[in-house]
Design a protein around this motif. Structure first.
Motif, short mmCIF file in Angstrom:
data_model
loop_
_atom_site.label_atom_id
_atom_site.label_comp_id
_atom_site.label_asym_id
_atom_site.label_seq_id
_atom_site.Cartn_x
_atom_site.Cartn_y
_atom_site.Cartn_z
N HIS A 1 -51.98 -34.45 4.24
CA HIS A 1 -50.81 -33.57 4.24
C HIS A 1 -51.17 -32.29 4.98
CE1 HIS A 1 -48.46 -35.85 1.17
NE2 HIS A 1 -49.67 -36.23 0.81
N PHE A 2 -50.31 -31.86 5.88
CA PHE A 2 -50.52 -30.62 6.62
C PHE A 2 -49.18 -30.00 6.95
CE2 PHE A 2 -51.59 -34.33 9.43
CZ PHE A 2 -50.35 -34.49 10.00
N PRO A 3 -49.13 -28.70 7.27
CA PRO A 3 -47.85 -28.06 7.59
C PRO A 3 -47.22 -28.71 8.82
CG PRO A 3 -49.55 -26.42 7.17
CD PRO A 3 -50.25 -27.73 7.25
N LEU A 4 -45.90 -28.82 8.78
CA LEU A 4 -45.18 -29.42 9.89
C LEU A 4 -45.41 -28.67 11.19
CD1 LEU A 4 -43.11 -31.57 10.83
CD2 LEU A 4 -41.30 -29.93 10.21
N ASP A 5 -45.51 -27.33 11.11
CA ASP A 5 -45.65 -26.52 12.31
C ASP A 5 -47.11 -26.25 12.70
OD1 ASP A 5 -46.28 -24.91 10.19
OD2 ASP A 5 -45.03 -23.20 10.80
N LEU A 6 -48.05 -26.95 12.08
CA LEU A 6 -49.45 -26.79 12.45
C LEU A 6 -49.67 -27.28 13.88
CD1 LEU A 6 -52.27 -25.99 11.24
CD2 LEU A 6 -52.58 -28.44 10.77
N ASP A 7 -50.55 -26.60 14.60
CA ASP A 7 -50.89 -26.99 15.97
C ASP A 7 -51.22 -28.48 16.00
OD1 ASP A 7 -52.15 -27.48 18.44
OD2 ASP A 7 -53.03 -25.48 18.52
N VAL A 8 -50.61 -29.21 16.92
CA VAL A 8 -50.80 -30.66 16.97
C VAL A 8 -52.25 -31.02 17.20
CG1 VAL A 8 -50.36 -30.83 19.46
CG2 VAL A 8 -49.88 -32.79 17.99
N LYS A 9 -53.00 -30.18 17.89
CA LYS A 9 -54.43 -30.45 18.09
C LYS A 9 -55.17 -30.39 16.75
CE LYS A 9 -54.51 -28.58 22.80
NZ LYS A 9 -55.11 -27.54 23.69
N LEU A 10 -54.80 -29.44 15.92
CA LEU A 10 -55.45 -29.33 14.61
C LEU A 10 -55.08 -30.50 13.71
CD1 LEU A 10 -55.21 -25.50 13.87
CD2 LEU A 10 -57.17 -26.80 14.72
N LYS A 11 -53.87 -31.03 13.87
CA LYS A 11 -53.50 -32.23 13.11
C LYS A 11 -54.43 -33.39 13.49
CE LYS A 11 -48.58 -31.10 12.53
NZ LYS A 11 -47.18 -31.54 12.75
N ALA A 12 -54.72 -33.51 14.78
CA ALA A 12 -55.64 -34.56 15.23
C ALA A 12 -57.05 -34.31 14.70
CB ALA A 12 -55.65 -34.62 16.76
N VAL A 13 -57.46 -33.04 14.64
CA VAL A 13 -58.78 -32.71 14.11
C VAL A 13 -58.86 -33.04 12.62
CG1 VAL A 13 -60.43 -30.84 13.70
CG2 VAL A 13 -59.18 -30.94 15.86
N LEU A 14 -57.79 -32.80 11.87
CA LEU A 14 -57.77 -33.15 10.46
C LEU A 14 -57.85 -34.66 10.25
CD1 LEU A 14 -55.14 -30.60 9.10
CD2 LEU A 14 -57.62 -30.58 8.75
N LEU A 15 -57.31 -35.42 11.18
CA LEU A 15 -57.48 -36.87 11.13
C LEU A 15 -58.95 -37.23 11.27
CD1 LEU A 15 -56.31 -39.71 11.05
CD2 LEU A 15 -55.83 -39.52 13.49
N GLY A 16 -59.64 -36.52 12.18
CA GLY A 16 -61.07 -36.72 12.32
C GLY A 16 -61.82 -36.33 11.06
N ALA A 17 -61.37 -35.26 10.39
CA ALA A 17 -62.00 -34.83 9.14
C ALA A 17 -61.86 -35.91 8.07
CB ALA A 17 -61.36 -33.53 8.67
N CYS A 18 -60.71 -36.55 8.03
CA CYS A 18 -60.49 -37.62 7.06
C CYS A 18 -61.47 -38.77 7.28
CB CYS A 18 -59.05 -38.13 7.18
SG CYS A 18 -58.67 -39.54 6.12
N LEU A 19 -61.68 -39.17 8.52
CA LEU A 19 -62.60 -40.27 8.79
C LEU A 19 -64.04 -39.87 8.50
CD1 LEU A 19 -61.03 -41.79 12.04
CD2 LEU A 19 -60.61 -42.35 9.64
#
Length: 233
Positions: A195-213
């Motif tokens: 879960h992340f804020p809708l308006d979060l930088d799309v690059k950071l959303k991708a980085v959080l996906l990396g954090a999950c893995l």
């Protein structure tokens, strides 16, 4: 589904991430790995809240490193879109870990497109808690991730909270979902919600996906769920 026009500062293939505030990550079950102790390449389906597949994550690693280093192994994770094109690349180097030393900490680099870093996830040394910092492409700290003291989902979900740099506010979470006793005992194929804020930088959303893995490999790659805790912390 037709992809929308790509906004500025949005790497190609990541347009869909701009429209959502949650992704589901489901590791595919490996029959060979479930029946034997042979480590196979991990694969993950990345879905939206409706269960529709958005991306596919495929591990690229050597057989020797998978079976010698197990959850600590270095790898390249390729995130593919519905056309099979690589839109995100994640590079994890080999790092030995020790709870008593801050010298060899885990990290992962996220690229989009391949060869162009957009962010990093770096472990923060702490004697008791799993903690990470989220960095942008300039290696500037942007967010933090803080996990629980006891990283084991025996009968319930395990939450890693995404926080501001000063840790004063929680803006999201990475949740390891409880899959049931039989599945948890027989396989290390795990499921997560991010879960992340809708308006979060799309690059950071991708980085959080990396954090999950990275969290999956560090704490939940082994079936029992205890070996990674001892090895990392």
């Amino acid at each position: 589904m037709q992809a929308p026009a790509r906004p500025l500062n949005c790497p190609a293939g990541l347009e869909y991430l701009m429209q959502i505030d949650q992704v589901l990550v489901h590791q595919e079950v490996s029959i060979v790995e479930a029946l034997t102790d042979f480590q196979s390449k991990n694969r993950y389906e990345i879905k939206n809240r409706l269960g529709q597949k958005v991306f596919l994550a495929v591990e690229d690693s050597e057989c020797c490193s998978r079976n010698c280093w197990d959850a600590l192994r270095p790898f390249t994770m390729r995130i593919l879109d519905h056309m099979g094109q690589e839109v995100i690349t994640m590079e994890r180097p080999l790092k030995c870990t020790c709870c008593c030393s801050p010298c060899c900490l885990q990290k992962i680099q996220i690229q989009a497109p391949r060869g162009v870093p957009i962010g990093y996830v770096a472990q923060i040394w702490h004697p008791f808690l799993p903690k990470f910092k989220i960095q942008n492409e300039k290696k500037e700290d942007v967010l933090k991730i803080c996990g629980p003291f006891f990283v084991c989902n025996c009968g319930g979900d395990v939450d890693f909270h995404i926080k501001s740099l000063d840790e004063a506010s929680v803006i999201g979470r990475i949740s390891k979902q409880w899959s049931g006793c039989m599945k948890e005992m027989l396989t290390d194929a795990d499921s997560y919600e991010i879960h992340f804020p809708l308006d979060l930088d799309v690059k950071l959303k991708a980085v959080l996906l990396g954090a999950c893995l990275l969290v999956d490999f560090m704490f939940f790659e082994n079936c029992a769920g205890l070996e990674p805790i001892i090895g990392v912390w």
